[in-house]
Design a protein around this motif. Sequence first.
Motif, mmCIF file in Angstrom:
data_model
loop_
_atom_site.group_PDB
_atom_site.id
_atom_site.type_symbol
_atom_site.label_atom_id
_atom_site.label_comp_id
_atom_site.label_asym_id
_atom_site.label_seq_id
_atom_site.Cartn_x
_atom_site.Cartn_y
_atom_site.Cartn_z
ATOM 1 N N UNK A 26 2.041 -0.700 6.892
ATOM 2 C CA UNK A 26 2.660 -0.475 5.059
ATOM 3 C C UNK A 26 3.108 1.129 4.599
ATOM 4 N N UNK A 27 2.144 1.799 5.148
ATOM 5 C CA UNK A 27 2.378 2.976 4.260
ATOM 6 C C UNK A 27 3.983 3.659 5.244
ATOM 7 N N UNK A 28 3.482 3.376 6.947
ATOM 8 C CA UNK A 28 5.140 4.348 7.426
ATOM 9 C C UNK A 28 6.406 3.492 6.750
ATOM 10 N N UNK A 29 6.308 2.189 6.172
ATOM 11 C CA UNK A 29 7.503 1.561 5.383
ATOM 12 C C UNK A 29 7.362 1.951 3.429
ATOM 13 N N UNK A 30 6.609 3.114 3.779
ATOM 14 C CA UNK A 30 6.944 3.698 1.856
ATOM 15 C C UNK A 30 7.688 4.394 1.761
ATOM 16 N N UNK A 31 8.353 3.963 1.166
ATOM 17 C CA UNK A 31 9.657 4.960 0.447
ATOM 18 C C UNK A 31 9.158 5.953 -0.593
ATOM 19 N N UNK A 32 8.123 6.115 -0.471
ATOM 20 C CA UNK A 32 7.565 7.322 -1.383
ATOM 21 C C UNK A 32 6.134 7.572 -0.875
ATOM 22 N N UNK A 33 6.131 8.796 0.052
ATOM 23 C CA UNK A 33 4.908 8.606 0.947
ATOM 24 C C UNK A 33 4.314 9.550 0.835
ATOM 25 N N UNK A 34 4.460 10.291 -0.597
ATOM 26 C CA UNK A 34 3.242 11.061 -0.992
ATOM 27 C C UNK A 34 2.702 10.045 -2.284
ATOM 28 N N UNK A 35 3.262 8.837 -2.469
ATOM 29 C CA UNK A 35 2.139 8.701 -3.299
ATOM 30 C C UNK A 35 1.976 7.089 -3.001
ATOM 31 N N UNK A 36 2.572 6.889 -2.268
ATOM 32 C CA UNK A 36 2.711 4.737 -1.854
ATOM 33 C C UNK A 36 3.439 4.326 -2.652
ATOM 34 N N UNK A 37 3.731 3.616 -1.981
ATOM 35 C CA UNK A 37 4.458 2.212 -3.006
ATOM 36 C C UNK A 37 3.794 0.620 -2.583
ATOM 37 N N UNK A 38 4.171 -0.199 -3.195
ATOM 38 C CA UNK A 38 3.270 -1.834 -3.194
ATOM 39 C C UNK A 38 3.924 -2.340 -1.444
ATOM 40 N N UNK A 39 3.134 -2.816 -1.501
ATOM 41 C CA UNK A 39 3.939 -3.338 0.442
ATOM 42 C C UNK A 39 5.386 -4.062 0.491
#
Length: 634
Positions: A26-39
């Motif tokens: 999930x973390x690796x697939x985040x579009x926004x790596x700094x804030x994170x995205x919903x899985x």
Amino acid sequence: MGMLSLPGFLSCGKKKDFSFTNEKDARGSDENSERGNWSNKGDYLLSLVGYAVGLGNVWRFPYLTYQNGGGAFLIPYTLMLALAGLPLFFMECSLGQFGSLGPVSIWRILPLFQGVGVTMVIISTFVTIYYNVIIAYALYYLFASFQKVLPWSDCFSWADEFCSKTRIVNDCNATFNGEIIHANYSFVAGNNLTCINGTISYKPVQFPSEQYWNKVTLQRSSGLDETGRIVWYLALCLLLSWMIVGAALFKGIKSSGKVVYFTALFPYVILLILLVRGATLEGALDGIEYYIGRQSNITKLMEAEVWKDAATQIFYSLSVAWGGLVALSSYNKFHNNCYSDAILVCVTNCATSVFAGFAIFSILGHMAFVSQRPVSEVVDSGFDLAFVAYPEALSKLPVSPLWSFLFFFMLVLLGLDSQFATIETLTTTIQDINPGVMKKLRIPVTLGVCTVFFLLGLICVTQAGIYWVNLIDHFCAGWGILIAAVLEIVGIVYIYGGKRFIEDIEMMIGKKSPLFWLWWKMCWFFITPVLLMAILIWSFITFSNPTYGSVVYPTWGSAVGWCMIIFCVIWIPIVAIIKIFKAEGSLVQRIVSCCQPAENWGPYLECHRGERYSHVVDPKKKEHEIPTVTAIIY
């Protein structure tokens, strides 16, 4: 479950924006790596549903429907959903997703109004303190249900002489020797007389569930002046509720997004079980007829109060203007279809309210049948419904501990969902101040926030605690939110520009026809702000000092309430003045400057900015700090 990817745009040329399936990393697939995205999409939607669907859907809406014409009330309710609730809901979801920022930092869109975001966060803070206390009440009743005989099913050792399971006739009119006399009931019964209908008066009694709520659960004092001691078992339940919230949020949306699959969905299972059980009981039809009406009272629609109740219920039920919708949506991927999300969640919320009414009133109808009372005497709302009337009804069912457990377990889950989102709103605000620190110290920060709120909530589990809960709810959950909502929609539509905001939304969901936007323009530019202003003015006109039952609050208690609401909204002018003071030029030039978007306003990631926002500086860079207020105003 197979892949159910939403049709959408490519996110920065990498992949489509959302899938309903869990991703391996999930973390690796985040579009926004700094804030994170919903899985995945499901995490977000269920979090929104859990935030919007709360205790009010169960303990307020059914009562309002019964009170305002039965099924006819659904007409103004649906209209208010379309005219006020949905437009604001869509606006806030779009706003958070576009800027990928929390409720304070998102006001880079209009720096002069950044105090509106501060107000939202402060009100959410106050509400968070007492909302978990309500969850603690439900937890206490949940644990009390693990007994063969429910402790509020009869007048046990804790009861006083006024406690009774049935109504006791005091006196009435009867015919004696050809004359109508007024006599006490012992005389009437001793002479085999019959009371004339409509002349019976009853002794003042309290049902066991009412005395249990006041004497055992709350150990309620005489008023706000008498604080008393901390009720230790409520304090432990409050601690447990905060431990659950902290555990669910220790990884932010990555962990809470998984918890909501249970906490948001299982209440529907319980509601269905309660409805099926209630529908099979004698008297259930009477309760349902009181709820929707055998023949709905259409004439009620001529009363302004009915429309006010519908608008108010929609506004608070959807949780708009609390900051939570902006915060949750800020973790979406940029091209997520926030339009369909808003419609789906709003419809789900309203359908849940209607559905819950059938489950509640079917069992209340059975209670009225068993106790030989009219349904109108057993129906109530708020605390009295959740912790007095409904527990009383459940105690009369076979295997009553099971039904009691299910009901209070449902209340706990409904409360926790809303609490997850509210705390996420606060941690998102902190994250926007310093994303790097929050990323490394999320667990300590989350635990610290929960600990502070637990300590602040201890005043609400004293013997005067219910008075504090009612006081905060009376003041903070009212005008402040309405003021914030009015300024939010006026600022975005009339100052930032409704046309510009629509163009921002189209960058995310694609170009739409003018016909598509016609309804939204009508609502955003005129209908919704007028309705909100009408509700706000009505609230001012009909304001009354807080009371709890027959207990009137002392003058200093009302003064504290006014101080709380003033503290919430005072930041709107304070921040505006600070922004104007720090700007350059003449006074008019400064005001005009503060009514323009900040230089770092726009999509969070460079790959989403396109030509419209190609000039934008890195949004991660702060504006000039304002050391005289708080670190979050920048």
